[in-house]
Design a protein around this motif. Structure first.
Motif, PDB file in Angstrom:
ATOM      1  N   LYS A 172       0.816  -1.216   0.000  1.00 39.77           N
ATOM      2  CA  LYS A 172       0.000   0.000   0.000  1.00 39.77           C
ATOM      3  C   LYS A 172       0.848   1.264   0.000  1.00 39.77           C
ATOM      4  O   LYS A 172       0.517   2.250  -0.673  1.00 39.77           O
ATOM      5  CB  LYS A 172      -0.944  -0.011   1.202  1.00 39.77           C
ATOM      6  N   SER A 173       1.936   1.243   0.751  1.00 38.48           N
ATOM      7  CA  SER A 173       2.800   2.427   0.844  1.00 38.48           C
ATOM      8  C   SER A 173       3.452   2.734  -0.504  1.00 38.48           C
ATOM      9  O   SER A 173       3.424   3.879  -0.979  1.00 38.48           O
ATOM     10  CB  SER A 173       3.867   2.205   1.916  1.00 38.48           C
ATOM     11  N   ALA A 174       4.048   1.709  -1.122  1.00 42.97           N
ATOM     12  CA  ALA A 174       4.704   1.910  -2.417  1.00 42.97           C
ATOM     13  C   ALA A 174       3.690   2.296  -3.492  1.00 42.97           C
ATOM     14  O   ALA A 174       3.975   3.136  -4.355  1.00 42.97           O
ATOM     15  CB  ALA A 174       5.447   0.641  -2.826  1.00 42.97           C
ATOM     16  N   LEU A 175       2.501   1.697  -3.410  1.00 40.74           N
ATOM     17  CA  LEU A 175       1.465   2.011  -4.397  1.00 40.74           C
ATOM     18  C   LEU A 175       1.025   3.464  -4.273  1.00 40.74           C
ATOM     19  O   LEU A 175       0.804   4.150  -5.280  1.00 40.74           O
ATOM     20  CB  LEU A 175       0.278   1.071  -4.194  1.00 40.74           C
ATOM     21  N   ALA A 176       0.924   3.963  -3.048  1.00 44.65           N
ATOM     22  CA  ALA A 176       0.528   5.362  -2.834  1.00 44.65           C
ATOM     23  C   ALA A 176       1.581   6.313  -3.401  1.00 44.65           C
ATOM     24  O   ALA A 176       1.251   7.345  -4.002  1.00 44.65           O
ATOM     25  CB  ALA A 176       0.321   5.619  -1.345  1.00 44.65           C
ATOM     26  N   ILE A 177       2.858   5.966  -3.234  1.00 44.97           N
ATOM     27  CA  ILE A 177       3.937   6.797  -3.778  1.00 44.97           C
ATOM     28  C   ILE A 177       3.864   6.832  -5.302  1.00 44.97           C
ATOM     29  O   ILE A 177       3.979   7.894  -5.925  1.00 44.97           O
ATOM     30  CB  ILE A 177       5.307   6.266  -3.311  1.00 44.97           C
ATOM     31  N   GLY A 228      -1.947  -3.240  -6.539  1.00 46.29           N
ATOM     32  CA  GLY A 228      -0.508  -3.379  -6.360  1.00 46.29           C
ATOM     33  C   GLY A 228       0.153  -4.263  -7.388  1.00 46.29           C
ATOM     34  O   GLY A 228       1.381  -4.345  -7.449  1.00 46.29           O
ATOM     35  N   GLY A 229      -0.638  -4.930  -8.216  1.00 46.47           N
ATOM     36  CA  GLY A 229      -0.097  -5.785  -9.264  1.00 46.47           C
ATOM     37  C   GLY A 229       0.259  -4.993 -10.510  1.00 46.47           C
ATOM     38  O   GLY A 229      -0.116  -3.821 -10.657  1.00 46.47           O
ATOM     39  N   VAL A 230       0.991  -5.640 -11.415  1.00 52.09           N
ATOM     40  CA  VAL A 230       1.387  -5.004 -12.671  1.00 52.09           C
ATOM     41  C   VAL A 230       1.112  -5.955 -13.823  1.00 52.09           C
ATOM     42  O   VAL A 230       1.072  -7.177 -13.650  1.00 52.09           O
ATOM     43  CB  VAL A 230       2.885  -4.621 -12.683  1.00 52.09           C
ATOM     44  N   PHE A 231       0.946  -5.376 -15.012  1.00 55.47           N
ATOM     45  CA  PHE A 231       0.863  -6.195 -16.225  1.00 55.47           C
ATOM     46  C   PHE A 231       1.234  -5.327 -17.423  1.00 55.47           C
ATOM     47  O   PHE A 231       1.240  -4.094 -17.350  1.00 55.47           O
ATOM     48  CB  PHE A 231      -0.528  -6.813 -16.399  1.00 55.47           C
ATOM     49  N   PRO A 270      15.907   2.161  -7.720  1.00 59.03           N
ATOM     50  CA  PRO A 270      16.278   0.751  -7.854  1.00 59.03           C
ATOM     51  C   PRO A 270      15.301  -0.177  -7.126  1.00 59.03           C
ATOM     52  O   PRO A 270      15.134  -1.327  -7.521  1.00 59.03           O
ATOM     53  CB  PRO A 270      17.676   0.701  -7.224  1.00 59.03           C
ATOM     54  N   ASP A 271      14.656   0.311  -6.054  1.00 53.93           N
ATOM     55  CA  ASP A 271      13.669  -0.517  -5.357  1.00 53.93           C
ATOM     56  C   ASP A 271      12.519  -0.878  -6.284  1.00 53.93           C
ATOM     57  O   ASP A 271      11.989  -1.991  -6.240  1.00 53.93           O
ATOM     58  CB  ASP A 271      13.119   0.228  -4.128  1.00 53.93           C
ATOM     59  N   PHE A 272      12.114   0.081  -7.111  1.00 59.09           N
ATOM     60  CA  PHE A 272      11.071  -0.189  -8.104  1.00 59.09           C
ATOM     61  C   PHE A 272      11.544  -1.277  -9.060  1.00 59.09           C
ATOM     62  O   PHE A 272      10.798  -2.200  -9.394  1.00 59.09           O
ATOM     63  CB  PHE A 272      10.744   1.097  -8.875  1.00 59.09           C
TER      64      PHE A 272
END
Length: 287
Positions: A172-177, A228-231, A270-272
């Motif tokens: 949730k935190s990374a998604l909000a950023i 939070g998923g990607v495609f 780089p975390d991304f």
């Protein structure tokens, strides 16, 4: 991922990569530079097992899975006692287990005397902070292997659907950023809409803000993706036709962006890049 800030330029913008890049982006010299920045060459005797199928690292026991760059020699990969591939000079192997922290899917044996550079997860992330664009090249390697594997088998099926769970890459935190950094790229789709179609050209990738989507290959469900998923990242990285069809199962909110933004994200964080590599690795194993 807090360093995502697109108000500050990463550097002089180069000509559009869409116009200049080639289908394959793997560069052995770049791989050697990346591995050599934090690791050292080591010899492997002919016949030696580098890693074994179903082997898994254990951080509590200070035993970590590693990925390898083959500097010299030849390595044979086997699974269930069958040869599934060969690794030649300048190629990377073992990256799936290292990134996903899953058991090894194959055994690697030195067919000839070899020299390798091995990186554990800590060394890999250290090197990635020095050269984040390497993530894009490694993704291309992993995606190429996935496409090859899918070409050899019938993906998905009734058994896998029963075990299906929603995949998510960002918490949730990374998604909000990401949502704040890419607020202008938000798009919405109603349920039962086809967002990407297998075989079509891909110019966008997507991060799911809310909702649930179904991924199918050759008409068979292989994955569900939640918030939070990607495609869509595979076609974007390789500039090849879409590998799968993705359909919204509920109303969805998505971030949709192109290759240049993907490159900026990788360079800024780089975390991304590590998160995205993990997604590709998990998807390869699941499919």
């Amino acid at each position: 991922m807090n360093e995502l800030d697109f108000t500050k330029p990463v550097g002089p913008r180069k000509p559009s990569v869409e116009a200049t890049a080639k289908p394959s982006i793997y560069d052995p010299a770049m791989a050697a530079e990346f591995f050599g920045s934090v690791g050292k060459p080591e010899p492997v005797a002919k016949g030696a097992t580098i890693f074994a199928e179903n082997e898994k690292g254990n951080r509590l026991l200070l035993r970590r899975d590693k990925m390898y760059l083959l500097l010299d020699g030849e390595v044979t990969l086997t699974a269930k006692n069958k040869v599934i591939g060969k690794i030649g000079k300048g190629e990377i192997f073992g990256e799936m287990a290292s990134i996903s922290e899953m058991p090894r899917s194959a055994t690697a044996v030195a067919k000839t005397p070899c020299r390798v550079i091995a990186l554990d997860d800590g060394q890999f992330q250290s090197a990635l902070r020095k050269k984040p664009e390497f993530a894009l090249m490694l993704m291309s390697v992993m995606i190429g292997r996935m496409r090859h594997a899918i070409g050899l088998q019938n993906p998905g099926g009734p058994a896998s659907e029963g075990k299906m769970k929603e995949s998510a890459v960002f918490d949730k935190s990374a998604l909000a950023i990401l949502a704040r950094a890419l607020s202008q790229t938000t798009v919405r789709y109603e349920r039962n809409k086809v967002i990407v179609k297998e075989g079509q050209a891909g110019v966008m990738m997507y991060v799911v803000l809310e909702g649930r989507l179904a991924v199918s290959i050759r008409g068979k469900l292989v994955e569900r993706i939640g918030a939070g998923g990607v495609f869509g990242e595979m076609a974007l990285v390789e500039r090849t036709p879409r590998l799968a069809t993705v359909t919204s199962e509920t109303d969805c909110g998505l971030l949709a962006f192109g290759r240049n933004t993907l490159l900026d994200l990788i360079k800024a964080s780089p975390d991304f890049a590590v998160s995205l590599l993990g997604a590709v690795s998990d998807r390869a194993r699941f499919i």
